[in-house]
Design a protein around this motif. Structure first.
Motif, PDB file in Angstrom:
ATOM      1  N   TYR A 115       0.814  -1.211   0.000  1.00  9.62           N
ATOM      2  CA  TYR A 115       0.000   0.000   0.000  1.00  9.62           C
ATOM      3  C   TYR A 115       0.852   1.268   0.000  1.00  9.62           C
ATOM      4  CZ  TYR A 115      -4.168  -2.763   0.609  1.00  9.62           C
ATOM      5  OH  TYR A 115      -5.185  -3.655   0.394  1.00  9.62           O
ATOM      6  N   THR A 116       2.088   1.132  -0.438  1.00 15.23           N
ATOM      7  CA  THR A 116       2.992   2.269  -0.522  1.00 15.23           C
ATOM      8  C   THR A 116       3.428   2.454  -1.969  1.00 15.23           C
ATOM      9  OG1 THR A 116       3.794   1.767   1.702  1.00 15.23           O
ATOM     10  CG2 THR A 116       5.102   3.297   0.403  1.00 15.23           C
ATOM     11  N   GLY A 117       3.527   3.705  -2.390  1.00 13.10           N
ATOM     12  CA  GLY A 117       3.848   4.000  -3.782  1.00 13.10           C
ATOM     13  C   GLY A 117       2.585   4.301  -4.558  1.00 13.10           C
ATOM     14  N   VAL A 118       2.652   4.174  -5.870  1.00 13.97           N
ATOM     15  CA  VAL A 118       1.474   4.375  -6.716  1.00 13.97           C
ATOM     16  C   VAL A 118       0.654   3.097  -6.713  1.00 13.97           C
ATOM     17  CG1 VAL A 118       0.629   4.900  -9.028  1.00 13.97           C
ATOM     18  CG2 VAL A 118       2.679   6.060  -8.154  1.00 13.97           C
ATOM     19  N   ILE A 119      -0.577   3.190  -6.254  1.00 17.92           N
ATOM     20  CA  ILE A 119      -1.441   2.022  -6.170  1.00 17.92           C
ATOM     21  C   ILE A 119      -2.789   2.344  -6.809  1.00 17.92           C
ATOM     22  CG2 ILE A 119      -0.329   1.192  -4.066  1.00 17.92           C
ATOM     23  CD1 ILE A 119      -2.778   2.195  -2.505  1.00 17.92           C
ATOM     24  N   SER A 120      -3.525   1.300  -7.155  1.00 26.08           N
ATOM     25  CA  SER A 120      -4.861   1.451  -7.714  1.00 26.08           C
ATOM     26  C   SER A 120      -5.869   1.358  -6.575  1.00 26.08           C
ATOM     27  CB  SER A 120      -5.122   0.371  -8.758  1.00 26.08           C
ATOM     28  OG  SER A 120      -6.417   0.497  -9.308  1.00 26.08           O
ATOM     29  N   GLN A 121      -6.813   2.309  -6.535  1.00 22.13           N
ATOM     30  CA  GLN A 121      -7.781   2.350  -5.443  1.00 22.13           C
ATOM     31  C   GLN A 121      -9.175   2.637  -5.980  1.00 22.13           C
ATOM     32  OE1 GLN A 121      -8.245   5.808  -2.584  1.00 22.13           O
ATOM     33  NE2 GLN A 121      -7.223   4.351  -1.204  1.00 22.13           N
ATOM     34  N   VAL A 122     -10.151   1.861  -5.527  1.00 25.21           N
ATOM     35  CA  VAL A 122     -11.551   2.136  -5.823  1.00 25.21           C
ATOM     36  C   VAL A 122     -12.098   3.006  -4.692  1.00 25.21           C
ATOM     37  CG1 VAL A 122     -13.859   1.176  -6.155  1.00 25.21           C
ATOM     38  CG2 VAL A 122     -11.847  -0.035  -7.050  1.00 25.21           C
ATOM     39  N   PRO A 123     -12.540   4.230  -4.973  1.00 30.00           N
ATOM     40  CA  PRO A 123     -13.059   5.107  -3.912  1.00 30.00           C
ATOM     41  C   PRO A 123     -14.274   4.488  -3.223  1.00 30.00           C
ATOM     42  CG  PRO A 123     -12.653   6.340  -5.929  1.00 30.00           C
ATOM     43  CD  PRO A 123     -12.534   4.893  -6.288  1.00 30.00           C
ATOM     44  N   PRO A 124     -14.539   4.883  -1.982  1.00 29.87           N
ATOM     45  CA  PRO A 124     -15.746   4.403  -1.296  1.00 29.87           C
ATOM     46  C   PRO A 124     -17.012   4.806  -2.045  1.00 29.87           C
ATOM     47  CG  PRO A 124     -14.255   5.513   0.245  1.00 29.87           C
ATOM     48  CD  PRO A 124     -13.745   5.796  -1.134  1.00 29.87           C
ATOM     49  N   ARG A 135     -23.533  13.241  -6.856  1.00 30.24           N
ATOM     50  CA  ARG A 135     -22.551  12.783  -5.886  1.00 30.24           C
ATOM     51  C   ARG A 135     -22.795  11.310  -5.571  1.00 30.24           C
ATOM     52  NH1 ARG A 135     -18.393  16.451  -5.755  1.00 30.24           N
ATOM     53  NH2 ARG A 135     -19.178  18.563  -5.402  1.00 30.24           N
ATOM     54  N   ALA A 136     -21.697  10.542  -5.493  1.00 33.76           N
ATOM     55  CA  ALA A 136     -21.824   9.108  -5.237  1.00 33.76           C
ATOM     56  C   ALA A 136     -22.549   8.842  -3.923  1.00 33.76           C
ATOM     57  CB  ALA A 136     -20.445   8.457  -5.224  1.00 33.76           C
ATOM     58  N   TYR A 137     -22.283   9.669  -2.882  1.00 33.41           N
ATOM     59  CA  TYR A 137     -22.932   9.398  -1.598  1.00 33.41           C
ATOM     60  C   TYR A 137     -24.433   9.659  -1.648  1.00 33.41           C
ATOM     61  CZ  TYR A 137     -21.798  14.426  -0.827  1.00 33.41           C
ATOM     62  OH  TYR A 137     -21.645  15.785  -0.936  1.00 33.41           O
ATOM     63  N   ASP A 138     -24.877  10.599  -2.505  1.00 26.19           N
ATOM     64  CA  ASP A 138     -26.311  10.824  -2.640  1.00 26.19           C
ATOM     65  C   ASP A 138     -26.982   9.628  -3.302  1.00 26.19           C
ATOM     66  OD1 ASP A 138     -26.324  13.352  -1.457  1.00 26.19           O
ATOM     67  OD2 ASP A 138     -25.838  14.359  -3.346  1.00 26.19           O
ATOM     68  N   LEU A 139     -26.342   9.084  -4.331  1.00 30.32           N
ATOM     69  CA  LEU A 139     -26.894   7.910  -5.002  1.00 30.32           C
ATOM     70  C   LEU A 139     -26.930   6.713  -4.064  1.00 30.32           C
ATOM     71  CD1 LEU A 139     -25.039   8.271  -8.437  1.00 30.32           C
ATOM     72  CD2 LEU A 139     -27.429   8.816  -7.949  1.00 30.32           C
ATOM     73  N   ALA A 140     -25.832   6.532  -3.305  1.00 27.73           N
ATOM     74  CA  ALA A 140     -25.754   5.396  -2.389  1.00 27.73           C
ATOM     75  C   ALA A 140     -26.818   5.496  -1.294  1.00 27.73           C
ATOM     76  CB  ALA A 140     -24.357   5.311  -1.769  1.00 27.73           C
ATOM     77  N   ARG A 141     -27.039   6.711  -0.781  1.00 28.57           N
ATOM     78  CA  ARG A 141     -28.054   6.899   0.266  1.00 28.57           C
ATOM     79  C   ARG A 141     -29.456   6.664  -0.263  1.00 28.57           C
ATOM     80  NH1 ARG A 141     -24.884  12.225   2.232  1.00 28.57           N
ATOM     81  NH2 ARG A 141     -23.446  11.230   3.714  1.00 28.57           N
ATOM     82  N   ASP A 142     -29.644   6.859  -1.580  1.00 25.04           N
ATOM     83  CA  ASP A 142     -30.946   6.590  -2.198  1.00 25.04           C
ATOM     84  C   ASP A 142     -31.138   5.120  -2.541  1.00 25.04           C
ATOM     85  OD1 ASP A 142     -31.657   9.240  -2.015  1.00 25.04           O
ATOM     86  OD2 ASP A 142     -31.033   9.743  -4.056  1.00 25.04           O
ATOM     87  N   GLY A 143     -30.145   4.303  -2.191  1.00 26.26           N
ATOM     88  CA  GLY A 143     -30.256   2.871  -2.416  1.00 26.26           C
ATOM     89  C   GLY A 143     -29.791   2.390  -3.775  1.00 26.26           C
ATOM     90  N   GLU A 144     -29.214   3.298  -4.581  1.00 28.06           N
ATOM     91  CA  GLU A 144     -28.736   2.894  -5.899  1.00 28.06           C
ATOM     92  C   GLU A 144     -27.371   2.207  -5.796  1.00 28.06           C
ATOM     93  OE1 GLU A 144     -28.978   5.644  -9.125  1.00 28.06           O
ATOM     94  OE2 GLU A 144     -30.550   6.834  -8.164  1.00 28.06           O
ATOM     95  N   GLU A 145     -27.136   1.264  -6.675  1.00 33.09           N
ATOM     96  CA  GLU A 145     -25.835   0.603  -6.745  1.00 33.09           C
ATOM     97  C   GLU A 145     -24.845   1.531  -7.423  1.00 33.09           C
ATOM     98  OE1 GLU A 145     -24.634  -2.277  -5.578  1.00 33.09           O
ATOM     99  OE2 GLU A 145     -26.528  -2.541  -4.501  1.00 33.09           O
ATOM    100  N   VAL A 146     -23.799   1.864  -6.727  1.00 31.22           N
ATOM    101  CA  VAL A 146     -22.799   2.791  -7.245  1.00 31.22           C
ATOM    102  C   VAL A 146     -21.531   2.027  -7.566  1.00 31.22           C
ATOM    103  CG1 VAL A 146     -21.455   4.871  -6.787  1.00 31.22           C
ATOM    104  CG2 VAL A 146     -23.768   4.653  -5.859  1.00 31.22           C
ATOM    105  N   GLU A 147     -21.136   2.044  -8.817  1.00 32.71           N
ATOM    106  CA  GLU A 147     -19.907   1.383  -9.239  1.00 32.71           C
ATOM    107  C   GLU A 147     -18.891   2.446  -9.630  1.00 32.71           C
ATOM    108  OE1 GLU A 147     -19.215  -1.758  -9.043  1.00 32.71           O
ATOM    109  OE2 GLU A 147     -21.218  -2.381  -8.383  1.00 32.71           O
ATOM    110  N   LEU A 148     -17.868   2.613  -8.822  1.00 33.52           N
ATOM    111  CA  LEU A 148     -16.830   3.599  -9.099  1.00 33.52           C
ATOM    112  C   LEU A 148     -15.604   2.913  -9.679  1.00 33.52           C
ATOM    113  CD1 LEU A 148     -17.110   5.771  -5.860  1.00 33.52           C
ATOM    114  CD2 LEU A 148     -18.089   6.231  -8.104  1.00 33.52           C
TER     115      LEU A 148
END
Length: 306
Positions: A115-124, A135-148
């Motif tokens: 987890y050090t250096g340049v790594i690939s990360q999927v945001p929450p 906003r992803a958090y608005d979609l998630a709170r509405d129950g939608e499946e959010v794929e980032l």
């Protein structure tokens, strides 16, 4: 009837707010703006309500330097509770996976280089990233499946501050766009025990650290003239403080005038700078401009009225 004239005043500089848990970044800006009765304010990098720590707030002309703070390094201290992953990757969410496994310190230590250096990360899923304009958090709170989508981020350093089998505290130095909650989530999955963030504090943003910081209560007390605190004006850092990572050029008043009018300045002679790129330009001890030096010519990018 004409609208009443604003009584707010021009205030230029930086306040490094020590944001408490429970306060949003927008609320933090509002506190500072009210204390200084400032016309213009903004923050350099959102800090979640569940997080505490450094929230740099730009007033007036300092807002022009916000990108240089946001692009700077950040240091976070965060605690990961092992055994449960939540849908928000922190304590606000609901459990989505659990385990009776708890990692040994050696296992956690062995994982850190990954987890050090340049790594690939999927945001929450519960993040401020926009998906189709929302906003992803608005979609998630509405129950939608959010794929980032995964994206590359850089972690300069990651170390254990305090270890126990139930929870481990880390310190991470990282670049722009890193989500600490995602680090906790992914480390928990790799260790086979799951995990989520229970405490998060930002200790450094760009050139600003905890030594610069003042709490909202301290700011209010300074405004009221508390005898055990310095004057309010001393909490306000100069605009150029945000630009300490940039080279500085000092020019004459004549050249400063040209830059202020949007005109370029030719720098020649024995003392001419040899680098190229963006620099902070000063004249008479005052920040004049952000300018780009290109083949001996200084071209203004942002002008400051201080």
């Amino acid at each position: 009837m004409s609208a009443p004239r604003s009584t707010r005043v021009e205030v230029n500089g930086w306040i490094i707010l020590d944001k408490p848990v429970g306060m949003t970044s927008t609320q933090g800006v509002s506190v500072v703006k009210r204390v200084f009765n400032a016309k213009k304010a903004g923050h350099a990098g959102t800090l979640d309500p569940l997080a505490s720590g450094i929230l740099p707030i730009a007033l007036g002309e300092a807002t022009k330097t916000v990108p240089y703070v946001m692009d700077g390094r950040k240091v976070y201290r965060f605690t990961v509770a092992w055994g449960t992953e939540t849908n928000t990757d922190d304590t606000e969410g609901s459990p989505v996976a659990t385990s009776d496994i708890r990692p040994e310190r050696a296992e956690v230590e062995a994982l850190l280089p990954r987890y050090t250096g340049v790594i690939s990360q999927v945001p929450p899923r519960f993040s401020a990233i926009k998906v189709d304009g929302e906003r992803a958090y608005d979609l998630a709170r509405d129950g939608e499946e959010v794929e980032l989508e995964a994206r590359d981020i850089e972690v300069h350093a990651l170390r254990i501050v305090e270890y126990s089998r139930e929870a481990t505290t880390f310190e991470a130095e990282c670049g722009k766009g890193t989500y600490v909650r995602a680090l906790a989530r992914d480390m928990g999955r790799d260790l086979g025990c799951y995990g989520h963030v229970t405490a998060l504090r930002r200790a450094v943003v760009g050139t600003f650290d905890e030594q610069d910081a003042v709490t909202p209560d301290e700011l209010r007390a300074m405004k009221e003239g508390a005898s055990d605190l310095p004057p309010l004006a001393e909490a306000l850092l100069p605009v150029e403080t945000a630009l300490e990572a940039l080279p500085t050029l000092v020019v004459s008043q004549h050249d400063a005038g040209r830059l202020a009018r949007g005109q370029g300045v030719i720098l020649r002679g024995r003392d001419a700078p040899v680098f190229e790129g963006v620099a902070a330009v000063m004249s008479g001890g005052t920040l004049v401009a952000l300018a780009e030096l290109d083949h001996g010519e200084l071209l203004p990018k942002r002008i400051f009225r201080l």
